[in-house]
Motif scaffolding. Structure first.
Motif, mmCIF file in Angstrom:
data_model
loop_
_atom_site.group_PDB
_atom_site.id
_atom_site.type_symbol
_atom_site.label_atom_id
_atom_site.label_comp_id
_atom_site.label_asym_id
_atom_site.label_seq_id
_atom_site.Cartn_x
_atom_site.Cartn_y
_atom_site.Cartn_z
ATOM 1 N N ILE A 143 0.825 -1.207 0.000
ATOM 2 C CA ILE A 143 0.000 0.000 0.000
ATOM 3 C C ILE A 143 0.859 1.257 0.000
ATOM 4 N N PHE A 144 1.967 1.262 0.723
ATOM 5 C CA PHE A 144 2.818 2.441 0.715
ATOM 6 C C PHE A 144 3.505 2.610 -0.640
ATOM 7 N N ARG A 145 3.814 1.498 -1.319
ATOM 8 C CA ARG A 145 4.355 1.589 -2.679
ATOM 9 C C ARG A 145 3.324 2.199 -3.624
ATOM 10 N N GLU A 146 2.067 1.814 -3.445
ATOM 11 C CA GLU A 146 1.007 2.373 -4.287
ATOM 12 C C GLU A 146 0.848 3.862 -4.063
ATOM 13 N N VAL A 147 0.858 4.289 -2.817
ATOM 14 C CA VAL A 147 0.619 5.696 -2.493
ATOM 15 C C VAL A 147 1.879 6.540 -2.684
ATOM 16 N N GLY A 148 3.020 6.021 -2.276
ATOM 17 C CA GLY A 148 4.253 6.808 -2.298
ATOM 18 C C GLY A 148 4.973 6.808 -3.626
ATOM 19 N N GLY A 149 4.675 5.820 -4.491
ATOM 20 C CA GLY A 149 5.320 5.773 -5.796
ATOM 21 C C GLY A 149 6.833 5.812 -5.689
ATOM 22 N N THR A 150 7.455 6.515 -6.607
ATOM 23 C CA THR A 150 8.920 6.625 -6.598
ATOM 24 C C THR A 150 9.410 7.759 -5.705
ATOM 25 N N ALA A 151 8.484 8.499 -5.096
ATOM 26 C CA ALA A 151 8.884 9.643 -4.270
ATOM 27 C C ALA A 151 9.272 9.247 -2.852
ATOM 28 N N ALA A 152 8.661 8.170 -2.333
ATOM 29 C CA ALA A 152 8.885 7.792 -0.934
ATOM 30 C C ALA A 152 10.205 7.043 -0.761
ATOM 31 N N HIS A 153 10.654 6.977 0.476
ATOM 32 C CA HIS A 153 11.868 6.235 0.846
ATOM 33 C C HIS A 153 11.428 5.022 1.660
ATOM 34 N N TYR A 154 11.729 3.826 1.170
ATOM 35 C CA TYR A 154 11.192 2.589 1.748
ATOM 36 C C TYR A 154 12.259 1.851 2.541
ATOM 37 N N VAL A 155 11.837 1.337 3.705
ATOM 38 C CA VAL A 155 12.745 0.554 4.551
ATOM 39 C C VAL A 155 11.985 -0.659 5.087
ATOM 40 N N PRO A 156 12.683 -1.736 5.460
ATOM 41 C CA PRO A 156 12.009 -2.869 6.085
ATOM 42 C C PRO A 156 11.319 -2.433 7.375
ATOM 43 N N ALA A 157 10.097 -2.900 7.582
ATOM 44 C CA ALA A 157 9.292 -2.423 8.710
ATOM 45 C C ALA A 157 9.939 -2.682 10.060
ATOM 46 N N ASP A 158 10.713 -3.754 10.188
ATOM 47 C CA ASP A 158 11.249 -4.131 11.500
ATOM 48 C C ASP A 158 12.729 -3.786 11.663
ATOM 49 N N SER A 159 13.232 -2.868 10.864
ATOM 50 C CA SER A 159 14.657 -2.530 10.945
ATOM 51 C C SER A 159 14.867 -1.105 11.422
ATOM 52 N N PRO A 160 15.135 -0.906 12.714
ATOM 53 C CA PRO A 160 15.405 0.450 13.202
ATOM 54 C C PRO A 160 16.669 1.041 12.595
ATOM 55 N N THR A 161 17.667 0.187 12.281
ATOM 56 C CA THR A 161 18.917 0.718 11.727
ATOM 57 C C THR A 161 18.724 1.226 10.298
#
Length: 363
Positions: free
Chosen positions: A298-316
């Motif tokens: 869903i975040f890929r759908e909404v954020g497209g190429t503009a967002a910065h994506y990280v694994p949900a469980d990785s604080p680092t």
């Protein structure tokens, strides 16, 4: 209250009974924004159950009926039938329909609670019990949705899940969410504050814990947690704040305060594991604020190429993504891309889609 219909305009009744009293949540804002968008094209009558809801709704004709949580909801069609609607739209799937004499569109926003069944805390205790039982199987959802003439949802992601689980035999249309209009984005050449902003609830699937743990790698940043929070939940999260990190619990902000924070923060952040849409992303991007989010469909759908994506469980990796925005050129490019991505969502398009549904069901 009533109003004489205009020639050629469909008469649409919009169920506004899920509007909050003092501040919008996601469903409340969705309903109010869609009502305002539809109003120029139709004769709209709103259904409310508490006149205090009117403070958060457009200035339109309204009728006061029972609460959607009342046992009288089973017979609500008796009151709605009197309005002679060409279409009745409900932003949820629970509206009573027995004995109705009008086309009905019900809405399913997401399937979050099948995977994360803990109910919202504001619901009465008996409703919370029923909520958990309801989300043990898909057949109750099918039963609710199939009572409608058509079903709306807010994203391609949820539409795909509905089809995967065969949740309805009715036509499904996307009546999407969108940011508020008339908001001037920030200057991408400006200097962002070393702060991060989170807008959302503190339910477990929202994964605020990972945001807080990630602040261990961001000692020069402040994490602003904006939403209202119970003392018990706040104590749980405060215990996780790393030494040297700065986390501020605002316990609720006004819309103006929210915008002001978004216009100066480095990024809006969320590592939520399940969403139907993710409205805070679009609200932030519309103002030119970059977003750092969990890598989900869903975040890929909404954020497209503009967002910065990280694994949900990785604080680092979350901290590293924020650090990457310290590069001024990268931040400016991200700000510009965010505004362009947010512009692909518009309430007017959602209103026109609903009007098309009204025409199809009326003909």
């Amino acid at each position: 209250m009533s109003q004489a219909p205009s020639v050629g305009k469909p008469k649409i009744v919009m169920d506004a009974r899920f509007t909050r009293i003092d501040h919008h949540d996601g469903i409340s804002r969705y309903g109010a924004s869609l009502i305002a968008a539809v109003a120029p094209y139709a004769d709209v009558t709103m259904l409310i159950h508490d006149e205090r809801q009117l403070a958060l709704l457009p200035d339109l004709p309204w009728v006061k009926i029972n609460s959607p949580l009342s046992p009288m909801e089973l017979f609500v069609a008796r009151e709605v039938n009197k309005l002679g609607a060409d279409l009745v739209f409900c932003p949820m799937q629970t509206m009573g329909s027995w004995g109705r004499k009008y086309p009905l569109v019900l809405t399913l926003h997401d399937l979050i609670y099948y995977e994360h069944p803990a109910p919202p805390g504001f619901l009465p205790a008996p409703v919370r019990v029923l909520w958990r039982l309801y989300h043990k199987a898909f057949w109750p959802q099918r039963l609710l949705l199939n009572r409608a003439d058509a079903v709306a949802t807010i994203s391609q992601t949820t539409l795909g899940l509905m089809r995967k689980h065969t949740l309805t035999k009715r036509p499904i249309k996307i009546i999407g969410n969108a940011p508020q209009g008339d908001r001037m984005p920030r200057d991408p050449a400006g200097e962002p504050e070393k702060s991060l902003t989170y807008m959302g609830s503190f339910m477990p699937y929202k994964n605020v814990e990972t945001l807080i743990r990630g602040m261990a790698g961001l000692p020069d940043f402040t994490l602003n947690l904006l939403s209202r929070i119970t003392p018990e939940r706040r104590a749980e999260l405060e215990a996780l704040v790393p030494s040297g990190a700065t986390v501020v619990f605002h316990n609720g902000v006004t819309d103006a305060e929210y915008d002001e924070l978004l216009l100066r923060t480095t990024a809006l952040v969320t590592l939520s594991k399940a969403e139907g849409y993710g409205l805070p992303l679009v609200e932030a991007m519309a103002l030119g604020t970059p977003v750092v989010v969990a890598d989900t469909d869903i975040f890929r759908e909404v954020g497209g190429t503009a967002a910065h994506y990280v694994p949900a469980d990785s604080p680092t990796e979350f901290a590293a993504a924020v650090r990457g925005l310290a590069d001024r050129a990268k931040w400016a490019a991200s700000s510009t891309a965010s505004v362009a991505q947010a512009a692909t969502f518009a309430w007017d398009a959602s209103a026109r889609e609903l009007l098309a549904m009204a025409r199809e069901l009326r003909d």
